[in-house]
Scaffold this motif. Structure first.
Motif, short mmCIF file in Angstrom:
data_model
loop_
_atom_site.label_atom_id
_atom_site.label_comp_id
_atom_site.label_asym_id
_atom_site.label_seq_id
_atom_site.Cartn_x
_atom_site.Cartn_y
_atom_site.Cartn_z
N VAL A 203 29.03 -58.64 -79.73
CA VAL A 203 28.19 -56.36 -79.10
C VAL A 203 26.89 -56.81 -78.03
O VAL A 203 26.52 -55.79 -77.53
N LYS A 204 26.28 -57.80 -78.12
CA LYS A 204 25.26 -58.14 -76.94
C LYS A 204 25.79 -57.53 -75.59
O LYS A 204 24.72 -57.31 -74.58
N ASP A 205 26.99 -58.32 -75.31
CA ASP A 205 27.76 -58.14 -73.95
C ASP A 205 28.70 -57.09 -73.87
O ASP A 205 27.73 -56.05 -73.03
N VAL A 206 28.57 -56.35 -74.74
CA VAL A 206 29.30 -54.46 -74.56
C VAL A 206 28.25 -53.65 -74.92
O VAL A 206 27.72 -52.97 -73.53
N ALA A 207 26.62 -54.09 -75.12
CA ALA A 207 25.46 -53.40 -74.91
C ALA A 207 24.87 -53.49 -73.02
O ALA A 207 24.63 -52.65 -72.39
N ALA A 208 25.78 -54.97 -72.83
CA ALA A 208 25.34 -55.28 -71.51
C ALA A 208 25.84 -54.22 -70.71
O ALA A 208 25.69 -53.89 -69.28
N VAL A 209 27.36 -54.19 -71.31
CA VAL A 209 27.56 -53.55 -69.98
C VAL A 209 27.72 -51.75 -70.18
O VAL A 209 27.81 -50.93 -69.43
N CYS A 210 27.30 -51.35 -71.43
CA CYS A 210 26.99 -49.97 -71.12
C CYS A 210 26.00 -49.64 -70.58
O CYS A 210 25.58 -48.81 -69.37
N ARG A 211 24.32 -50.28 -70.70
CA ARG A 211 23.16 -50.27 -69.58
C ARG A 211 23.73 -50.44 -68.75
O ARG A 211 23.57 -49.37 -66.98
N GLN A 212 24.51 -51.17 -67.72
CA GLN A 212 25.29 -51.33 -66.23
C GLN A 212 25.85 -50.12 -65.76
O GLN A 212 25.50 -49.76 -65.01
N LEU A 213 26.50 -49.69 -66.68
CA LEU A 213 27.30 -48.81 -66.21
C LEU A 213 26.80 -47.03 -65.84
O LEU A 213 26.56 -46.94 -65.39
N ALA A 214 25.51 -47.19 -67.11
CA ALA A 214 24.35 -46.40 -66.27
C ALA A 214 23.96 -46.24 -65.92
O ALA A 214 23.30 -44.92 -65.43
N GLU A 215 23.34 -47.36 -65.47
CA GLU A 215 22.36 -47.31 -64.47
C GLU A 215 23.58 -47.12 -62.99
O GLU A 215 22.28 -46.67 -62.32
N LYS A 216 24.79 -47.93 -62.83
CA LYS A 216 25.67 -47.45 -61.98
C LYS A 216 25.45 -46.18 -61.43
O LYS A 216 25.94 -45.73 -60.59
N ARG A 217 25.36 -45.23 -62.90
CA ARG A 217 26.05 -44.05 -62.79
C ARG A 217 24.90 -43.23 -62.16
O ARG A 217 24.92 -42.02 -61.91
N MET A 218 23.89 -43.80 -62.70
CA MET A 218 22.59 -42.66 -61.44
C MET A 218 22.06 -42.88 -60.58
O MET A 218 21.94 -41.91 -60.10
N LEU A 219 22.85 -44.18 -59.96
CA LEU A 219 23.39 -44.12 -58.49
C LEU A 219 24.66 -42.91 -57.95
O LEU A 219 24.80 -43.10 -56.80
N ASP A 220 25.50 -43.56 -58.88
CA ASP A 220 27.14 -42.90 -58.03
C ASP A 220 27.29 -41.98 -59.10
O ASP A 220 28.22 -42.50 -60.19
N PRO A 221 27.69 -40.93 -58.87
CA PRO A 221 28.18 -39.54 -59.73
C PRO A 221 29.57 -39.87 -60.23
O PRO A 221 30.06 -38.89 -60.77
N SER A 222 29.55 -40.86 -58.72
CA SER A 222 31.90 -40.75 -59.40
C SER A 222 32.43 -42.03 -60.33
O SER A 222 33.36 -41.93 -61.26
N ILE A 223 31.58 -42.20 -60.83
CA ILE A 223 31.52 -43.31 -62.57
C ILE A 223 31.78 -42.25 -63.25
O ILE A 223 30.72 -42.15 -64.34
N LYS A 224 32.73 -42.47 -63.55
CA LYS A 224 33.75 -41.67 -64.99
C LYS A 224 34.62 -42.45 -65.14
O LYS A 224 34.90 -42.82 -64.23
N GLY A 225 34.86 -41.26 -66.54
CA GLY A 225 36.70 -41.90 -66.79
C GLY A 225 36.52 -42.83 -67.87
O GLY A 225 35.76 -43.80 -68.53
N THR A 226 38.02 -43.73 -67.54
CA THR A 226 37.98 -44.65 -68.57
C THR A 226 37.67 -46.28 -68.10
O THR A 226 38.85 -46.68 -66.94
N PHE A 227 37.34 -46.81 -69.22
CA PHE A 227 36.72 -48.64 -68.69
C PHE A 227 37.49 -49.26 -70.03
O PHE A 227 37.22 -48.58 -70.96
N HIS A 228 37.36 -50.22 -69.62
CA HIS A 228 38.41 -51.72 -71.12
C HIS A 228 36.72 -52.63 -70.72
O HIS A 228 36.75 -52.82 -69.14
N TRP A 229 36.38 -53.69 -71.57
CA TRP A 229 35.69 -54.39 -71.79
C TRP A 229 36.47 -54.88 -72.61
O TRP A 229 36.09 -54.69 -74.43
N SER A 230 36.40 -56.14 -72.85
CA SER A 230 36.77 -57.35 -74.13
C SER A 230 36.33 -58.64 -73.82
O SER A 230 35.99 -59.13 -72.37
N GLY A 231 35.63 -59.65 -74.83
CA GLY A 231 35.98 -61.22 -74.63
C GLY A 231 37.21 -61.42 -73.40
O GLY A 231 38.33 -60.68 -74.09
N ASN A 232 37.03 -62.60 -73.59
CA ASN A 232 38.88 -63.56 -72.55
C ASN A 232 38.81 -64.71 -73.77
O ASN A 232 39.73 -65.10 -72.46
#
Length: 313
Positions: A203-232
């Motif tokens: 869950v820590k990794d998913v949380a980091a992805v959510c924050r990174q996504l949010a911060e990228k989005r603040m700079l770039d409004p094209s960040i939207k739609g569907t994304f995948h994240w998973s352990g490998n």
């Protein structure tokens, strides 16, 4: 003296849950003004909000005016969803649709947490563009939730993730950590599923992805739609249980691999591996190795603490 309050505001639903707690912590520790809401376990840390109460949802969003909303709240137990389809649909679909509308009203970026169970598991790995075909009602309600949020708010990100584990309050909070007792009590043999291929994700990794996504989005409004994240790391439950045993220097010979597909409960996809290259290409992502992550998560639940000296020092 005045405390500097960060100007970026994020609201987290389901902040009392396994994922929600990690998401709250991640934003809170990275200079976001963070408000979490929960239901049964909310007070005193979080706001008490019933997501089925549209007035309460409207009020908290309009009062706080978040830039970002991370929607973690859901009924995520497939067997519970089968038994309580109406309640699950209310939370997973209707409440999500309403949240998306309210988010649009304050122009907040919504991250809707979805699941690999939208896929049937017959032709992995799955890209965001692949056609979903959920096998169970849980997957169906989460897919309907995806559609509902995207219809009500085009500035939404859908983040599909697989089975989660992390710092649990009780072992039953995660389908991964719940196995620890069977691993520890090696005096009786335990059957473990060795059919379904999983990708346990911290869950820590998913949380980091959510924050990174949010911060990228603040700079770039094209960040939207569907994304995948998973352990490998691909593992069956049997292999996870053996890895847990290994992480704590415990025997695993009492664990029995069962290679038939399960006959009870909701249908599960055999391998719903998610292709995460879209986020990786954006420079977003974090992965904790399973043995390190599971050791950190389960350490407080280790029955025989005499291992402390030998395993950790």
């Amino acid at each position: 003296e005045d405390v500097e309050v960060p100007s970026r505001r994020v609201l987290i639903t389901g902040a009392t849950g396994l994922l929600g707690r990690a998401v709250f912590k991640e934003f809170n520790e990275n200079n976001w003004n963070t408000v979490g809401c929960g239901y049964r376990r909310a007070q005193p840390r979080f706001e008490h909000v019933n997501l089925l109460d549209s007035i309460a949802v409207h009020d908290i969003i309009h009062d706080f005016q978040p830039h970002v909303i991370v929607h973690c709240a859901a009924e995520r137990r497939p067997d519970v969803v089968e038994g309580q389809p109406d309640a699950a649909s209310q939370l997973n679909v209707a409440a999500s649709a309403n949240l998306a509308k309210e988010a649009a009203g304050v122009r907040a970026f919504l991250i809707y947490i979805s699941t690999d169970y939208v896929f049937d598991g017959t032709s992995p790995p799955y890209k965001e563009t692949d056609v979903p075909n959920p096998l169970n009602l849980y997957g169906k309600t989460k897919l309907e939730g995806e559609k509902a949020v995207l219809e009500n708010n085009e500035d939404t990100a859908v983040l599909r993730i697989p089975v989660l584990y992390g710092e649990v309050e009780r072992l039953e909070e995660s389908a991964v950590t719940v196995m620890f007792d069977k691993v520890q009590f090696s005096n009786k043999s335990a059957n473990m599923d060795h059919w379904q291929q999983r990708f346990p994700t911290n869950v820590k990794d998913v949380a980091a992805v959510c924050r990174q996504l949010a911060e990228k989005r603040m700079l770039d409004p094209s960040i939207k739609g569907t994304f995948h994240w998973s352990g490998n790391e691909q593992m069956t439950k049997y292999e996870m249980a053996c890895a847990i045993a290994d992480a704590f220097n415990l025997p695993s010979s009492h664990l029995r691999p069962i290679t038939d597909s399960p006959v009870v409960g909701a249908l599960r996809p055999k391998n719903a591996q998610l292709d995460c290259s879209k986020l990786e290409m954006l420079g977003i992502g974090q992965r904790t190795p399973f043995r390190a992550g599971i050791r950190e998560s389960l350490w407080p639940f280790l029955v025989d603490k005499r291992w402390r000296q030998t395993v950790f020092h």
